[in-house]
Scaffold this motif. Structure first.
Motif, short mmCIF file in Angstrom:
data_model
loop_
_atom_site.label_atom_id
_atom_site.label_comp_id
_atom_site.label_asym_id
_atom_site.label_seq_id
_atom_site.Cartn_x
_atom_site.Cartn_y
_atom_site.Cartn_z
N MET B 1 -0.47 -24.91 53.20
CA MET B 1 0.40 -26.08 53.21
C MET B 1 0.88 -26.35 51.77
O MET B 1 0.06 -26.36 50.85
CB MET B 1 -0.45 -27.25 53.71
N VAL B 2 2.17 -26.58 51.60
CA VAL B 2 2.71 -26.87 50.26
C VAL B 2 1.97 -28.08 49.65
O VAL B 2 1.69 -29.03 50.35
CB VAL B 2 4.23 -27.16 50.35
N PHE B 3 1.69 -28.00 48.37
CA PHE B 3 0.99 -29.01 47.57
C PHE B 3 -0.53 -28.96 47.74
O PHE B 3 -1.26 -29.63 47.01
CB PHE B 3 1.47 -30.45 47.82
N ALA B 4 -1.04 -28.21 48.71
CA ALA B 4 -2.49 -28.02 48.83
C ALA B 4 -2.86 -26.73 48.11
O ALA B 4 -1.99 -25.94 47.73
CB ALA B 4 -2.90 -27.94 50.30
N GLY B 5 -4.16 -26.54 47.91
CA GLY B 5 -4.65 -25.28 47.38
C GLY B 5 -4.56 -25.14 45.87
O GLY B 5 -4.51 -24.01 45.36
N ALA B 6 -4.58 -26.25 45.14
CA ALA B 6 -4.52 -26.16 43.68
C ALA B 6 -5.69 -25.32 43.17
O ALA B 6 -6.84 -25.65 43.42
CB ALA B 6 -4.55 -27.55 43.05
N PRO B 7 -5.37 -24.22 42.50
CA PRO B 7 -6.41 -23.26 42.10
C PRO B 7 -7.00 -23.63 40.74
O PRO B 7 -7.09 -22.82 39.84
CB PRO B 7 -5.61 -21.96 42.00
N LEU B 8 -7.39 -24.88 40.60
CA LEU B 8 -7.78 -25.42 39.30
C LEU B 8 -9.27 -25.59 39.18
O LEU B 8 -9.92 -26.05 40.13
CB LEU B 8 -7.21 -26.84 39.15
N ASP B 9 -9.80 -25.35 37.99
CA ASP B 9 -11.10 -25.89 37.62
C ASP B 9 -10.80 -27.17 36.85
O ASP B 9 -10.35 -27.13 35.70
CB ASP B 9 -11.87 -24.90 36.76
N ARG B 10 -11.02 -28.31 37.50
CA ARG B 10 -10.61 -29.59 36.88
C ARG B 10 -11.49 -30.00 35.71
O ARG B 10 -11.20 -30.97 35.02
CB ARG B 10 -10.56 -30.71 37.93
N GLY B 11 -12.59 -29.28 35.52
CA GLY B 11 -13.41 -29.50 34.33
C GLY B 11 -13.99 -30.89 34.22
O GLY B 11 -13.81 -31.58 33.22
N ASP B 12 -14.71 -31.28 35.25
CA ASP B 12 -15.27 -32.63 35.29
C ASP B 12 -16.13 -32.93 34.06
O ASP B 12 -16.03 -34.00 33.46
CB ASP B 12 -16.09 -32.77 36.58
#
Lengths: 294, 294
Positions: B1-12
């Protein structure tokens, strides 16, 4: 689930009509739920004490008034009392979690809604866009800025709470502040730009270092959680790699529990570990998992 | 789905360390995504234009800077440019929906996250609790009030979007502002004190007068929706009573569509009716329903 199932007609059309909702709130129909610092006012039998409008008018109340909706045909309202208000004999403020355990499902849900929205007003009296003091609109269901005209709606914070599973084991964690021996499902706020399933995988990775396979994560059920206004979304998340690395900023400990151990915790027969009380969705997730239903 | 699946390590952990995240944001590592009034800056091939820190420093940018996280090992940041900034040759601001259609899944998700969080900062510069101007913390992942010390986290607004079904028909509605002939699933914001399923039933009742059986409502999938920061939760809701009463404040019209008709709308062969483009979760719900998968 406690706090779910509010049997309300929230009256969307009615609350758009400022004059009509104001008339209703100033009239002699319906019933008022009064909160004391977020606590519920209970009768000796553990049910909510509902004030008739004529009784509510005798109390010292904070200015924000909420139209909750119609319940069993009666209009219901909510307000917070001032600290030093004298209460009718036998009526006592009770801590929300304890109050909710004793109330009917209907009343717990009505109370949870009232608590969330009153707390939102108390902490959102100013326009986040320009800093101007805002005014209550729509029977308390929104606020509006007289400066920039922006409308503000109550926050609902989506929270994921998840049972990570690995074969016949599930992952539970504990926070330092919790009662000794209590373990629960891991949880965290959903951030912008992620689905529930992605938030679940991120939190499991951050807090416990385990990797969930996002397509295999399943939504189980939800629970409104009025502390102050979360929507808990219960998920089950199978993981393939069971090795744990605890983020001690978030958790004191996390470990795998065998299904038999969780069954004992739920039954209260485990020698040292316990699950949260029935008010918590984490317990319900564990019950469903132990029963093989999720 | 567009806008889903952000392949990020958000680095909490990283973003909790103010000094470290500030160093990173002022350094020469990583890549900057620059937005123009919420629009994406695209290369001629339709992909995002990422600015090296040395290039980003030559632009006139608004003061709020965001650490998005690590993507493929590189730190990614985001900022909004001032209106009159000169751009590299060939780089153009593109409307978010059109931009997202042409980008890779990864980039659309990164862009959606950046858009939501930058818009949140732009509309939440003041403390809702006391009206004081707040300051950015945690690499742009929160704000804090220097007056009352309260921390403010980005909003994520849970929205339910639902295909109500009745046998071989599903309920679609249309709003006056939409392109002629376009019909979509009904949707609405979740309010405090309700589950997704309860919000779904309430919205169906309010907007179309149909009654859904709450236990039979099922969650299908979600989609982050950066307009400005919703989390769309797609549901399917079987209803037993098919008679419709449209709330014309919300909808221009609502009606039942047979499965064959929806199939034709999805195929683009319906003589007058169409579904939203593939970017919309409503279309995905309809596709799954037509295929008998939900």
């Amino acid at each position: 689930m406690v706090f779910a199932g509010a049997p309300l007609d929230r009256g969307d059309a009615l609350r758009r009509d400022e004059a009509r909702v104001q008339d209703l709130m100033q009239g002699d129909e319906g019933w008022w739920m009064i909160l004391s610092g977020g606590d519920a006012l209970l009768q000796p039998d553990g049910n909510l004490f509902w004030f008739h409008p004529s009784e509510a008018r005798t109390l010292a109340l904070k200015p924000t008034r909420i139209f909750l909706g119609h319940y069993k045909g009666s209009a219901c309202f909510a307000a917070e009392m001032e600290d030093d208000t004298a209460l009718p004999a036998g009526v006592e403020p009770v801590d929300p979690r304890r109050a909710a355990m004793g109330m009917s499902q209907d009343e717990a849900a009505l109370y949870g809604y009232a608590r969330s929205i009153l707390l939102w007003h108390q902490t959102h009296g100013f326009c986040a866009a320009c800093g101007t003091e805002t005014v209550v609109k729509g029977g308390g269901t929104r606020r509006q800025c007289p400066g920039c005209e922006k409308e503000h709606f109550p926050r609902v914070d989506p929270v994921v709470i998840m049972l990570a599973t690995h074969g016949d084991e599930c992952l539970l964690g504990r926070q330092t502040a919790w009662p000794e021996g209590m373990w629960s499902a891991l949880a965290g706020f959903t951030e912008p730009g992620e689905t529930l399933e992605e938030a679940c995988a991120r939190e499991l990775k951050e807090e416990a270092g385990v990797t969930a396979d996002i397509p295999s994560i399943r939504y189980v059920m939800g629970q409104p959680w009025p502390f102050p206004s979360s929507l808990m979304m219960g998920l089950i998340a199978p993981v393939s790699d069971a090795s744990i690395t605890v983020d001690t900023h978030e958790l004191e400990a996390a470990r795998w529990f065998h299904r038999d151990e969780v069954a004992a915790m739920l039954a209260g027969t485990h020698p040292e570990a316990a699950m949260p009380p029935s008010i918590a969705i984490a317990r319900r997730l564990a019950e469903l998992w132990v029963a093989g239903r999720i």
